[in-house]
Motif scaffolding. Sequence first.
Motif, PDB file in Angstrom:
ATOM      1  N   ILE A   4     -26.958  24.825  60.976  1.00 11.37           N
ATOM      2  CA  ILE A   4     -27.799  25.522  59.994  1.00 11.37           C
ATOM      3  C   ILE A   4     -29.177  25.775  60.596  1.00 11.37           C
ATOM      4  O   ILE A   4     -29.811  24.874  61.145  1.00 11.37           O
ATOM      5  CB  ILE A   4     -27.899  24.722  58.684  1.00 11.37           C
ATOM      6  N   LEU A   5     -29.629  27.009  60.505  1.00  6.53           N
ATOM      7  CA  LEU A   5     -30.933  27.422  61.017  1.00  6.53           C
ATOM      8  C   LEU A   5     -32.029  27.177  59.984  1.00  6.53           C
ATOM      9  O   LEU A   5     -33.076  26.638  60.282  1.00  6.53           O
ATOM     10  CB  LEU A   5     -30.894  28.912  61.396  1.00  6.53           C
ATOM     11  N   THR A   6     -31.778  27.601  58.752  1.00 10.36           N
ATOM     12  CA  THR A   6     -32.777  27.528  57.688  1.00 10.36           C
ATOM     13  C   THR A   6     -32.043  27.709  56.362  1.00 10.36           C
ATOM     14  O   THR A   6     -30.826  27.761  56.317  1.00 10.36           O
ATOM     15  CB  THR A   6     -33.866  28.608  57.873  1.00 10.36           C
ATOM     16  N   HIS A  55     -39.260  32.443  56.529  1.00 12.45           N
ATOM     17  CA  HIS A  55     -38.206  31.434  56.393  1.00 12.45           C
ATOM     18  C   HIS A  55     -38.007  30.593  57.661  1.00 12.45           C
ATOM     19  O   HIS A  55     -36.894  30.190  57.974  1.00 12.45           O
ATOM     20  CB  HIS A  55     -36.887  32.075  55.963  1.00 12.45           C
ATOM     21  N   ASP A  56     -39.089  30.384  58.391  1.00 13.52           N
ATOM     22  CA  ASP A  56     -39.063  29.554  59.603  1.00 13.52           C
ATOM     23  C   ASP A  56     -38.105  30.112  60.669  1.00 13.52           C
ATOM     24  O   ASP A  56     -37.526  29.376  61.464  1.00 13.52           O
ATOM     25  CB  ASP A  56     -38.705  28.097  59.255  1.00 13.52           C
ATOM     26  N   ILE A  57     -37.932  31.434  60.676  1.00 11.24           N
ATOM     27  CA  ILE A  57     -37.061  32.108  61.642  1.00 11.24           C
ATOM     28  C   ILE A  57     -37.931  32.690  62.755  1.00 11.24           C
ATOM     29  O   ILE A  57     -38.948  33.324  62.484  1.00 11.24           O
ATOM     30  CB  ILE A  57     -36.231  33.222  60.962  1.00 11.24           C
ATOM     31  N   ASP A  58     -37.518  32.488  63.997  1.00 12.97           N
ATOM     32  CA  ASP A  58     -38.264  32.955  65.162  1.00 12.97           C
ATOM     33  C   ASP A  58     -37.821  34.366  65.546  1.00 12.97           C
ATOM     34  O   ASP A  58     -36.655  34.586  65.889  1.00 12.97           O
ATOM     35  CB  ASP A  58     -38.032  31.986  66.329  1.00 12.97           C
ATOM     36  N   PHE A  59     -38.741  35.318  65.463  1.00 12.56           N
ATOM     37  CA  PHE A  59     -38.490  36.706  65.829  1.00 12.56           C
ATOM     38  C   PHE A  59     -39.150  37.002  67.171  1.00 12.56           C
ATOM     39  O   PHE A  59     -40.254  36.550  67.429  1.00 12.56           O
ATOM     40  CB  PHE A  59     -39.122  37.661  64.792  1.00 12.56           C
ATOM     41  N   ASP A  60     -38.463  37.783  68.007  1.00 14.68           N
ATOM     42  CA  ASP A  60     -39.059  38.318  69.231  1.00 14.68           C
ATOM     43  C   ASP A  60     -39.365  39.781  68.977  1.00 14.68           C
ATOM     44  O   ASP A  60     -38.563  40.488  68.361  1.00 14.68           O
ATOM     45  CB  ASP A  60     -38.089  38.232  70.412  1.00 14.68           C
ATOM     46  N   ARG A  61     -40.507  40.227  69.495  1.00 18.96           N
ATOM     47  CA  ARG A  61     -40.881  41.639  69.368  1.00 18.96           C
ATOM     48  C   ARG A  61     -40.612  42.328  70.704  1.00 18.96           C
ATOM     49  O   ARG A  61     -40.932  41.800  71.757  1.00 18.96           O
ATOM     50  CB  ARG A  61     -42.359  41.729  69.013  1.00 18.96           C
ATOM     51  N   GLN A  62     -40.057  43.514  70.644  1.00 17.44           N
ATOM     52  CA  GLN A  62     -39.787  44.317  71.826  1.00 17.44           C
ATOM     53  C   GLN A  62     -38.969  43.534  72.848  1.00 17.44           C
ATOM     54  O   GLN A  62     -39.474  43.125  73.878  1.00 17.44           O
ATOM     55  CB  GLN A  62     -41.098  44.805  72.457  1.00 17.44           C
TER      56      GLN A  62
END
Length: 144
Positions: A4-6, A55-62
């Motif tokens: 589970i991620l979040t 939601h404590d999710i890690d996003f990468d840009r580009q």
Amino acid sequence: MTEILTQINGVPIHKNFVKDLPYNPNLKILLKDKRKAGILSEVIFWKQVRAKTFHDIDFDRQRIIGNYIVDFYVKTLGLVIEIDGPSHDMKQEYDDIRQNYLESLGLVIFRITDFDVRNNLSVVMKELEDFIVWKYGTTPSSKI
């Protein structure tokens, strides 16, 4: 069962990490230029998701994936977020080929419009929540 991620609205969101994605290092120069361009809708969206604020999710840009640069990427979900602006209006065939390629790698694509990010951001963020719950979530009643 996957890790589970979040949780989003009480629904556990399961990781869907896609391994060994292709990477074209020749695109690094384009990547820097794209980031410097500061496309308004991308900057607005980035402010909503950066530093695990969504939601404590890690996003990468580009992010470079194969011979493409995607707008945003969630590594732990194998999720690509694309913001379609006016530059996509005459490139439907290219977008279809690109999307088919990304999906062939096991990635999931969530598309939103530049207009909606600039004018309906709260709706966009709710639609993203709903999409993540639909694709990666399980509710207690769905467990067998």
